[in-house]
Write a protein that holds these residues in place. Structure first.
Motif, PDB file in Angstrom:
ATOM      1  N   ASP A 144      -2.526  -9.522   2.127  1.00  0.00           N
ATOM      2  CA  ASP A 144      -3.474  -8.476   2.525  1.00  0.00           C
ATOM      3  C   ASP A 144      -3.248  -8.041   3.969  1.00  0.00           C
ATOM      4  O   ASP A 144      -3.682  -6.960   4.363  1.00  0.00           O
ATOM      5  CB  ASP A 144      -4.916  -8.968   2.369  1.00  0.00           C
ATOM      6  CG  ASP A 144      -5.309  -9.163   0.918  1.00  0.00           C
ATOM      7  OD1 ASP A 144      -4.655  -8.587   0.025  1.00  0.00           O
ATOM      8  OD2 ASP A 144      -6.275  -9.919   0.673  1.00  0.00           O
ATOM      9  N   GLU A 145      -2.590  -8.878   4.768  1.00  0.00           N
ATOM     10  CA  GLU A 145      -2.284  -8.560   6.165  1.00  0.00           C
ATOM     11  C   GLU A 145      -1.023  -7.698   6.300  1.00  0.00           C
ATOM     12  O   GLU A 145      -0.705  -7.247   7.387  1.00  0.00           O
ATOM     13  CB  GLU A 145      -2.094  -9.846   6.976  1.00  0.00           C
ATOM     14  CG  GLU A 145      -3.340 -10.696   7.097  1.00  0.00           C
ATOM     15  CD  GLU A 145      -4.388 -10.092   8.020  1.00  0.00           C
ATOM     16  OE1 GLU A 145      -4.013  -9.438   9.006  1.00  0.00           O
ATOM     17  OE2 GLU A 145      -5.579 -10.262   7.738  1.00  0.00           O
ATOM     18  N   LEU A 146      -0.307  -7.499   5.205  1.00  0.00           N
ATOM     19  CA  LEU A 146       0.952  -6.752   5.212  1.00  0.00           C
ATOM     20  C   LEU A 146       0.715  -5.284   4.914  1.00  0.00           C
ATOM     21  O   LEU A 146      -0.336  -4.912   4.367  1.00  0.00           O
ATOM     22  CB  LEU A 146       1.915  -7.341   4.181  1.00  0.00           C
ATOM     23  CG  LEU A 146       2.260  -8.819   4.326  1.00  0.00           C
ATOM     24  CD1 LEU A 146       3.196  -9.255   3.204  1.00  0.00           C
ATOM     25  CD2 LEU A 146       2.865  -9.116   5.678  1.00  0.00           C
ATOM     26  N   PRO A 147       1.689  -4.442   5.224  1.00  0.00           N
ATOM     27  CA  PRO A 147       1.579  -3.026   4.845  1.00  0.00           C
ATOM     28  C   PRO A 147       1.399  -2.887   3.330  1.00  0.00           C
ATOM     29  O   PRO A 147       1.880  -3.715   2.554  1.00  0.00           O
ATOM     30  CB  PRO A 147       2.916  -2.427   5.297  1.00  0.00           C
ATOM     31  CG  PRO A 147       3.419  -3.355   6.346  1.00  0.00           C
ATOM     32  CD  PRO A 147       2.909  -4.723   5.985  1.00  0.00           C
ATOM     33  N   ALA A 148       0.717  -1.846   2.904  1.00  0.00           N
ATOM     34  CA  ALA A 148       0.359  -1.648   1.494  1.00  0.00           C
ATOM     35  C   ALA A 148       1.558  -1.732   0.554  1.00  0.00           C
ATOM     36  O   ALA A 148       1.461  -2.309  -0.528  1.00  0.00           O
ATOM     37  CB  ALA A 148      -0.350  -0.308   1.324  1.00  0.00           C
ATOM     38  N   GLU A 149       2.697  -1.201   0.956  1.00  0.00           N
ATOM     39  CA  GLU A 149       3.862  -1.200   0.073  1.00  0.00           C
ATOM     40  C   GLU A 149       4.443  -2.593  -0.158  1.00  0.00           C
ATOM     41  O   GLU A 149       5.221  -2.795  -1.089  1.00  0.00           O
ATOM     42  CB  GLU A 149       4.953  -0.249   0.591  1.00  0.00           C
ATOM     43  CG  GLU A 149       5.552  -0.627   1.925  1.00  0.00           C
ATOM     44  CD  GLU A 149       4.794  -0.072   3.125  1.00  0.00           C
ATOM     45  OE1 GLU A 149       5.318  -0.229   4.241  1.00  0.00           O
ATOM     46  OE2 GLU A 149       3.692   0.490   2.969  1.00  0.00           O
ATOM     47  N   LEU A 150       4.044  -3.586   0.644  1.00  0.00           N
ATOM     48  CA  LEU A 150       4.557  -4.953   0.483  1.00  0.00           C
ATOM     49  C   LEU A 150       3.576  -5.881  -0.234  1.00  0.00           C
ATOM     50  O   LEU A 150       3.954  -6.951  -0.693  1.00  0.00           O
ATOM     51  CB  LEU A 150       4.892  -5.556   1.846  1.00  0.00           C
ATOM     52  CG  LEU A 150       6.000  -4.879   2.637  1.00  0.00           C
ATOM     53  CD1 LEU A 150       6.115  -5.509   4.012  1.00  0.00           C
ATOM     54  CD2 LEU A 150       7.320  -4.969   1.893  1.00  0.00           C
ATOM     55  N   ARG A 151       2.334  -5.474  -0.352  1.00  0.00           N
ATOM     56  CA  ARG A 151       1.301  -6.355  -0.908  1.00  0.00           C
ATOM     57  C   ARG A 151       1.534  -6.717  -2.370  1.00  0.00           C
ATOM     58  O   ARG A 151       1.233  -7.829  -2.783  1.00  0.00           O
ATOM     59  CB  ARG A 151      -0.077  -5.712  -0.768  1.00  0.00           C
ATOM     60  CG  ARG A 151      -0.534  -5.657   0.652  1.00  0.00           C
ATOM     61  CD  ARG A 151      -1.910  -5.084   0.772  1.00  0.00           C
ATOM     62  NE  ARG A 151      -2.172  -4.816   2.184  1.00  0.00           N
ATOM     63  CZ  ARG A 151      -3.018  -3.935   2.612  1.00  0.00           C
ATOM     64  NH1 ARG A 151      -3.717  -3.220   1.769  1.00  0.00           N
ATOM     65  NH2 ARG A 151      -3.178  -3.759   3.903  1.00  0.00           N
TER      66      ARG A 151
END
Length: 181
Positions: A149-156
């Motif tokens: 959840d702390e990562l950019p949306a494309e990596l979640r």
């Protein structure tokens, strides 16, 4: 001349007031606070005399090799979660650090960000799981978990490996752990 003497006195006073780290909260290669790597479960009552220890009630005589042992400061603040080993003499396998007063020599605590970890420690490996990213530290038993959840949306929702440079500097630590095998 009076100003110079006053300034010198001020510097001496400030140097003398430098606060030494509390050994109860230092994290080193073989210690987490007063807890040594060689400690057994029987040592916990001696080590945490000022704190409260909560053992799983399902274990006979409150001893055993399964279940997580919680350590709380008097007053209720959770300090550590200790996972026992399954050896014949039960030792400690993992420690989860809950309290931000526990810090490494580099000043890293559970309230640090990924950017602070990367700047002050050497990252050995990044392991990607379904919901988290685990950061292993070189030449240390210390490791960190960061929620996706702390990562950019494309990596979640990406199941492929996440590279070190893809983790934002401001990513918060979910878990700070020490693994003693």
């Amino acid at each position: 001349m009076k100003n110079f003497t006053g300034i010198c006195l001020l510097f001496i006073l400030l140097a003398a007031c430098k606060k030494e780290p509390d050994p109860r909260f230092n994290i080193t290669k073989d210690r987490v606070g007063l807890l040594e790597k060689s400690a057994t479960l029987e040592d916990l009552d001696r080590i945490f005399t000022e704190d409260s220890i909560v053992r799983p009630t399902s274990l006979p005589n409150n001893q055993g090799a399964s279940g997580i042992i919680e350590v709380f400061e008097k007053g209720g603040k959770q300090l550590l979660s200790i996972t026992p080993s399954e050896d014949s003499i039960p030792g400690i396998t993992n420690i989860r650090i809950h309290d931000a007063r526990f810090t490494t020599g580099e000043g890293i605590s559970v309230s640090s960000t990924f950017g602070e970890i990367r700047d002050k420690l050497t990252v050995k490996k990044v392991i990607t799981s379904l919901n988290n990213v685990v950061i292993l530290i070189k030449e240390s038993d210390l490791y960190f978990t960061i929620s996706k959840d702390e990562l950019p949306a494309e990596l979640r929702f990406n199941n492929s490996d996440i590279d070190l440079v893809q983790i934002p500097d401001n990513a918060k630590i979910k878990y700070m752990m020490v693994g003693w095998n």
